[in-house]
Design an enzyme around this catalytic site. Structure first.
Site, short mmCIF file in Angstrom:
data_model
loop_
_atom_site.label_atom_id
_atom_site.label_comp_id
_atom_site.label_asym_id
_atom_site.label_seq_id
_atom_site.Cartn_x
_atom_site.Cartn_y
_atom_site.Cartn_z
N LYS A 1 -13.08 -10.60 -11.97
CA LYS A 1 -13.56 -10.33 -10.60
C LYS A 1 -13.65 -8.82 -10.34
CE LYS A 1 -10.64 -10.25 -6.84
NZ LYS A 1 -10.81 -9.15 -5.91
N ASN A 2 -12.56 -8.11 -10.62
CA ASN A 2 -12.53 -6.70 -10.21
C ASN A 2 -13.41 -5.80 -11.08
OD1 ASN A 2 -11.01 -7.30 -8.00
ND2 ASN A 2 -9.04 -6.78 -8.94
N ARG B 1 -4.75 0.46 3.28
CA ARG B 1 -5.64 0.68 2.13
C ARG B 1 -6.57 1.87 2.41
NH1 ARG B 1 -7.44 -5.13 -0.27
NH2 ARG B 1 -7.66 -3.88 -2.14
N ASP C 1 -1.33 -7.62 -8.89
CA ASP C 1 -2.12 -8.80 -8.55
C ASP C 1 -1.55 -10.10 -9.11
OD1 ASP C 1 -3.77 -7.08 -7.22
OD2 ASP C 1 -5.35 -7.06 -8.73
N CYS D 1 -8.31 -8.10 1.31
CA CYS D 1 -7.02 -8.77 1.59
C CYS D 1 -6.11 -7.87 2.41
CB CYS D 1 -6.31 -9.10 0.28
SG CYS D 1 -6.97 -10.55 -0.56
N ARG E 1 -12.30 -16.68 -3.14
CA ARG E 1 -12.85 -15.33 -3.29
C ARG E 1 -12.63 -14.81 -4.71
NH1 ARG E 1 -9.89 -11.71 -0.06
NH2 ARG E 1 -10.88 -10.36 -1.56
C1 EPZ Z 1 -7.92 -2.57 -6.65
O1 EPZ Z 1 -7.82 -2.27 -5.27
C2 EPZ Z 1 -8.07 -4.07 -6.74
N1 EPZ Z 1 -9.27 -4.45 -6.00
C3 EPZ Z 1 -6.84 -4.75 -6.18
O2 EPZ Z 1 -6.97 -6.14 -6.43
C4 EPZ Z 1 -5.59 -4.25 -6.90
O3 EPZ Z 1 -4.44 -4.78 -6.26
C5 EPZ Z 1 -5.52 -2.73 -6.87
O4 EPZ Z 1 -6.76 -2.16 -7.38
C6 EPZ Z 1 -4.38 -2.18 -7.72
O5 EPZ Z 1 -4.53 -2.62 -9.05
C7 EPZ Z 1 -10.46 -4.33 -6.57
O6 EPZ Z 1 -10.59 -3.89 -7.70
C8 EPZ Z 1 -11.63 -4.76 -5.77
P1 EPZ Z 1 -6.08 1.22 -5.50
P2 EPZ Z 1 -7.96 -0.77 -4.77
O7 EPZ Z 1 -7.05 2.20 -4.95
O8 EPZ Z 1 -8.93 -0.08 -5.66
C9 EPZ Z 1 -3.28 3.95 -2.71
C10 EPZ Z 1 -6.94 -8.41 -5.95
O9 EPZ Z 1 -6.00 -9.18 -5.64
N2 EPZ Z 1 -4.53 4.67 -2.39
O10 EPZ Z 1 -5.81 1.23 -6.96
O11 EPZ Z 1 -8.25 -0.81 -3.32
C11 EPZ Z 1 -3.26 2.54 -2.13
O12 EPZ Z 1 -2.79 2.55 -0.81
C12 EPZ Z 1 -7.07 -7.05 -5.32
O13 EPZ Z 1 -7.83 -8.72 -6.75
C13 EPZ Z 1 -4.48 5.81 -1.61
O14 EPZ Z 1 -3.43 6.23 -1.17
O15 EPZ Z 1 -6.50 -0.25 -5.03
C14 EPZ Z 1 -2.37 1.82 -3.09
O16 EPZ Z 1 -1.02 2.00 -2.74
C15 EPZ Z 1 -6.15 -6.83 -4.19
N3 EPZ Z 1 -5.66 6.47 -1.34
C16 EPZ Z 1 -2.60 2.51 -4.43
O17 EPZ Z 1 -3.24 3.76 -4.11
C17 EPZ Z 1 -6.86 6.03 -1.82
O18 EPZ Z 1 -7.88 6.69 -1.55
C18 EPZ Z 1 -3.50 1.75 -5.38
O19 EPZ Z 1 -4.71 1.40 -4.71
C19 EPZ Z 1 -6.90 4.88 -2.60
C20 EPZ Z 1 -5.72 4.20 -2.88
#
Ligand code: EPZ
Length: 421
Positions: A22-23, A122, A305, A117, A397
């Protein structure tokens, strides 16, 4: 509305095949619109709502999409808009990849802030930091992110946090920037590597994906190509954990076992038997496993995840387990549902203290987010009695045909219409 009704307590036996990730798919589809020539034909696309949602968004920009069985072809040569501001865009997280894709190709993007979610705050500050470093002016007004540049110029960018989304998004824009971009402290998830491989197949010049540093030499244009999405690490992990939770013997097929190492290692530490083949993993378990401690981390650490499915398994394991969720602060909300089934879990901030009980009992549960929904399905499968999981639109989803796959393993699970949720 639909719900899943599960008659729990059956062991699982047999083989299932895992779908495309998916991702990866939800990033590769937006990346495909960066091709100004030719058609991108993408295979191993999972049949899930998030993919359909991103396909609708891309179509709304005047891309031509032809869908096949688990494949899609995208002709984005006649794209006529840099604005994506529909309910679909606001509904899902990955729609933010349109910012990087449109900015890269057209040097302009107006995209509504994404949804997704409800698992914690986020922010997208790291995405914006990256776009600005490449020379874009970025504003957020009325819920829309607007990014514009005369031209994008390669830069050195050190991310403050390891972010999957920011790594991919800035990589998209930089693929069509002038000169060289170096991204440091990047995410190393398999889907980050998959998106880089896809861009390279379209003609980009990206090296280092899968390590801490990605080096991108901008190219003038990208072209359509043929590509196959990698298998879904998280779907595979969910079925491996389900096998360990219910007992029996399950072969999880069509996967890359290397991607599963943190999960395989944890299951073995708990006492399950995990056998790695070339493109499948067999999980064997019999009776209650041993409690362990888990900390979620960016890849190659234990994935956030699959934390919720894992916490569910630990709720019936021997002794005390401690789970620390270091990525998403609100990913323990589903624990209240498990407590309805008799689980003994105390949540303190980002930590769950789990005292394993001998068995869960069936209850009516509400899926609060995608992976929570999958965790509740596992809880229902291993519980004594009948469990109903409502609000399964969350599950749909991200998990293709979840009830059919579990039925193939001998589970008593069916999807029924409901007024609830
Ligand atoms: C991706 O989300 C995935 N979604 C998420 O999967 C997954 O949980 C996550 O990566 C971590 O592996 C998709 O790929 C569509 P991040 P993403 O940016 O990219 C902080 C699922 O269940 N952060 O890696 O949104 C953030 O708050 C979903 O399939 C900032 O501070 O996650 C978090 O604590 C849910 N500033 C950490 O980084 C930013 O600009 C990791 O977030 C971006 C992120």
């Amino acid at each position: 509305m639909e719900k899943l009704v599960i008659n729990g307590g059956r062991k699982l036996f047999g083989k299932i095949d895992i779908s495309g990730a998916k991702n990866a798919a939800v990033a590769i589809l937006p990346a495909a619109i960066m091709a100004s020539q030719g058609v991108a034909v993408i295979d191993n696309i999972p049949e899930i709502e998030d993919v359909q949602c991103i396909e609708r968004i891309i179509e709304s920009l005047n891309c031509k999409i032809i869908k096949g069985k688990n494949s899609v072809s995208i002709d984005s040569t006649a794209i006529n808009s840099v604005c994506a501001n529909t309910d679909d865009v606001r509904r899902m997280r990955a729609s933010y990849y349109l910012i990087g894709a449109l900015l890269g190709r057209f040097k302009q993007a107006n995209v509504a802030l994404p949804g997704g979610c409800s698992i914690g705050v986020r922010p997208i500050d790291q995405h914006i930091k990256g776009f600005e470093a490449l020379g874009a002016h970025v504003t957020i007004e009325h819920g829309v992110v607007s990014a514009k540049a005369e031209k994008l110029v390669g830069a050195n960018i050190f991310f403050d946090v390891v972010s999957v989304g920011a790594t991919i998004n800035v990589m998209l824009a930089a693929a069509l920037a002038e000169g060289t971009t170096v991204l440091e402290n990047v995410a190393k998830e398999p889907h980050v590597v998959d998106v880089a491989n896809f861009l390279n197949t379209m003609g980009a010049n990206i090296k280092g994906a899968g390590t801490d540093v990605i080096r991108i030499v901008g190219v003038k244009e990208l072209k359509g190509c043929n590509y196959s999405v990698i298998p879904d690490q998280i779907e595979a992990g969910t079925y491996m954990i389900a096998a360990a939770a219910c007992g029996g013997e399950v072969e999880v097929g069509n996967i890359i076992p290397k991607h599963m190492e943190s999960i395989s290692a944890k299951l073995m530490e708990m006492g399950a038997e995990v056998i790695e083949n070339e493109d499948s993993i067999i999980v064997r378990a019999n009776g209650r496993l041993k409690g362990v401690n888990v900390k979620t981390l960016p890849y190659p650490g234990f994935p956030t995840d699959v934390q919720q499915p894992m916490t569910t398994l630990l709720s019936v394991s021997h002794g005390r387990s401690i789970v620390n969720e270091s990525i998403w602060e609100s990913r323990f909300k589903f624990v209240d549902e498990l407590k309805k089934m008799g689980a003994n879990i105390k949540v303190e901030g980002r930590t769950a203290i789990i005292d394993g009980v001998s068995q869960l009992t069936g209850a009516v549960l509400k899926a609060t987010d995608l992976r929570a929904g999958a965790a509740m399905v596992i809880a229902g499968l291993m519980a004594e009695g009948v469990t109903e999981v409502t609000c399964i639109d969350h599950v749909d989803r991200g998990y293709p045909h979840i009830e059919e796959k579990f039925k193939m393993l001998g589970a008593d699970i069916r999807r029924v219409k409901t007024e609830d949720c």
